[in-house]
Design a protein around this motif. Structure first.
Motif, PDB file in Angstrom:
ATOM      1  N   UNK A 188       0.828  -1.807  -5.116  1.00  0.00           N
ATOM      2  CA  UNK A 188       1.460  -2.745  -6.034  1.00  0.00           C
ATOM      3  C   UNK A 188       1.146  -4.134  -5.518  1.00  0.00           C
ATOM      4  N   UNK A 189       0.608  -4.979  -6.391  1.00  0.00           N
ATOM      5  CA  UNK A 189       0.172  -6.310  -5.967  1.00  0.00           C
ATOM      6  C   UNK A 189       1.110  -7.366  -6.547  1.00  0.00           C
ATOM      7  N   UNK A 190       1.627  -8.241  -5.695  1.00  0.00           N
ATOM      8  CA  UNK A 190       2.399  -9.405  -6.131  1.00  0.00           C
ATOM      9  C   UNK A 190       1.635 -10.654  -5.760  1.00  0.00           C
ATOM     10  N   UNK A 241       0.865  -1.188   0.000  1.00  0.00           N
ATOM     11  CA  UNK A 241       0.000   0.000   0.000  1.00  0.00           C
ATOM     12  C   UNK A 241       0.891   1.224   0.000  1.00  0.00           C
ATOM     13  N   UNK A 242       0.735   2.041  -1.012  1.00  0.00           N
ATOM     14  CA  UNK A 242       1.655   3.152  -1.226  1.00  0.00           C
ATOM     15  C   UNK A 242       0.962   4.470  -0.895  1.00  0.00           C
ATOM     16  N   UNK A 297      -4.090  -2.577 -12.245  1.00  0.00           N
ATOM     17  CA  UNK A 297      -4.498  -3.282 -11.026  1.00  0.00           C
ATOM     18  C   UNK A 297      -3.886  -2.585  -9.814  1.00  0.00           C
ATOM     19  N   UNK A 298      -4.576  -2.612  -8.712  1.00  0.00           N
ATOM     20  CA  UNK A 298      -4.036  -2.031  -7.486  1.00  0.00           C
ATOM     21  C   UNK A 298      -4.408  -0.580  -7.276  1.00  0.00           C
ATOM     22  N   UNK A 299      -5.261  -0.056  -8.133  1.00  0.00           N
ATOM     23  CA  UNK A 299      -5.653   1.360  -8.026  1.00  0.00           C
ATOM     24  C   UNK A 299      -6.708   1.510  -6.924  1.00  0.00           C
ATOM     25  N   UNK A 300      -6.296   1.203  -5.703  1.00  0.00           N
ATOM     26  CA  UNK A 300      -7.300   1.073  -4.648  1.00  0.00           C
ATOM     27  C   UNK A 300      -7.700   2.402  -4.045  1.00  0.00           C
ATOM     28  N   UNK A 301      -6.952   3.477  -4.366  1.00  0.00           N
ATOM     29  CA  UNK A 301      -7.316   4.781  -3.829  1.00  0.00           C
ATOM     30  C   UNK A 301      -8.722   5.201  -4.231  1.00  0.00           C
TER      31      UNK A 301
END
Ligand code: ZN
Length: 404
Positions: free
Chosen positions: A237-239, A228-229, A252-256
């Protein structure tokens, strides 16, 4: 090494199997380099056991990588009878790489060695740089860093560039106060690459930081995690299974912009109640602006003021919700909270998010906490960007870094 390859080694988990038959030496070289990165110092016999490649294949590849300067042999170790075994490590001076973090007010440049150790870092002010203006600045910074460190040009793997943008989708890409002009031009990467005379890989800032974390940081042995940035916005960034999870449109990972408060605060993306309207440095700034006598954003890390604590208390439940949603969706080994936000603010956010709500992450027998601190600091993204060419060079399945 070839930059794009198909990949048959689909075994998830800690090791990717090599292949002795049809798949190329290039793939096997990556498997060996990745094994030495994770486990080194490590002998040829141990590499063979770990990768399921034959001893002969390992010997050939190790010899080749040693000659190329990527691997460094240690002192031979004699164990019982027979030939002594030689432990191998990644040679820090086998190659170097450049990383740039470009945002709406600064450019940070980093030169790192093959183990990710920073050799030099520079920062300059830049007002919403376009690709053309950034290209000139990047070239100057690159010349300065490489010149001062006296790196042989042939040993530069390339450059990574991290930007606070999302790729190829409508409003979210161009929304918000931190957007940079011109970077959605398909020729942007080419402009930078020509200026630097280096291959250039572009990532968004959150994924670059996650890749840096995976390659050199606390996630080097963690295959599935979410980074979580937290900066002015909130990204991730998802791994999964040791690979970056990019999504269908690379976003992907645009959780904001996950809606956590229906009908809540308006967001530049057009929705209301997006997570980053509560959990981000711009959300903190806005919150503190309403509190008389509150510290400025830049003073967050030096202040244990009540105002900052009130923001932390306001934001932490949203962090807890995000953890619950990410765990329920992705079942990661852990979630890392990091970014350019001050370290003590992140630590207090994690503290205040406890106890976390129940999810599949609440399982017993965990070896890692559900939520912990990742890389923090102003240079996190530049160092992550510098990890991109190295990761591209040594990760066995990494074949889709953005190249548009
Ligand atoms: Zn939004």
């Amino acid at each position: 090494m070839a930059r794009r390859e198909a990949d048959r080694a689909s075994q998830p988990g800690r090791s990717v199997a090599g292949t002795n038959l049809e798949f190329t030496r290039s793939h096997n070289r990556r498997v060996v380099l990745d094994t030495v990165r994770r486990l080194g110092p490590v002998s040829r016999a141990e590499i063979a056991r770990e990768t399921a490649l034959t001893n002969q294949t390992i010997s050939n590849i190790v010899e080749e990588l040693e000659e190329a300067g990527f691997l460094l042999p240690g002192e031979p170790k004699r164990e019982g009878r027979g030939q002594p075994s030689i432990p191998y490590e990644i040679n820090p001076h086998g190659a170097w790489s450049l990383g740039f973090h470009v945002d709406h007010r600064a450019i940070i440049a980093a030169l790192v060695d093959l183990t990710g150790k920073p050799v030099a870092i520079r920062e300059i002010a830049a007002e919403r740089p376009s690709p053309a203006s950034a290209a000139r600045a990047l070239r100057r910074l690159a010349d300065e860093l490489v010149g001062q460190a006296a790196i042989p040009a042939a040993r530069l793997l390339g450059a990574g560039l991290a930007l606070p943008v999302r790729f190829g989708v409508g409003a979210i890409t161009t929304a918000g106060p931190t957007t940079l002009p011109g970077w959605d031009d398909p020729d942007a990467r080419q402009t930078i690459s020509e200026a630097l005379e280096q291959p250039v890989l572009i990532e968004n800032d959150a994924m670059a930081a996650a890749i840096g974390e995976r390659l050199h940081g606390v996630a080097r042995a963690i295959d599935s995690f979410v980074f979580l940035f937290l900066d002015e916005g909130l990204g991730s960034g998802v791994f999964l299974g040791g690979q970056p999870w990019r999504g269908a449109s690379l976003n992907a990972g645009e959780i904001g912009h996950m809606i956590v408060v229906p009908g809540g605060k308006p967001c530049p993306c057009g929705n209301r109640g997006c997570l980053e309207r509560y959990l981000s440095l711009s959300a903190a700034e806005e919150f503190l602006a309403d509190v008389p006598g509150a510290p400025k954003l830049s003073q967050l890390d030096t202040s244990a003021s009540e105002a900052v604590e009130r923001w932390v208390e306001d934001a932490a439940p949203h962090l807890a919700s995000a953890v619950n949603i990410l765990e329920s969706t992705l079942d990661p080994e852990t979630i890392l909270l990091g970014g350019v936000a001050p370290a003590d603010v992140l630590a207090r956010l994690i503290d205040k998010a406890m106890p976390l709500p129940m999810s599949v992450g609440s399982r017993s027998g965990r070896s890692l906490p559900r939520l912990m601190t990742g890389s923090v600091g102003r240079h996190t993204v530049a160092l992550g960007a510098a990890a991109l060419p190295i990761f591209d060079e040594i990760n066995p399945r990494f074949d889709v870094l953005l190249k548009h």
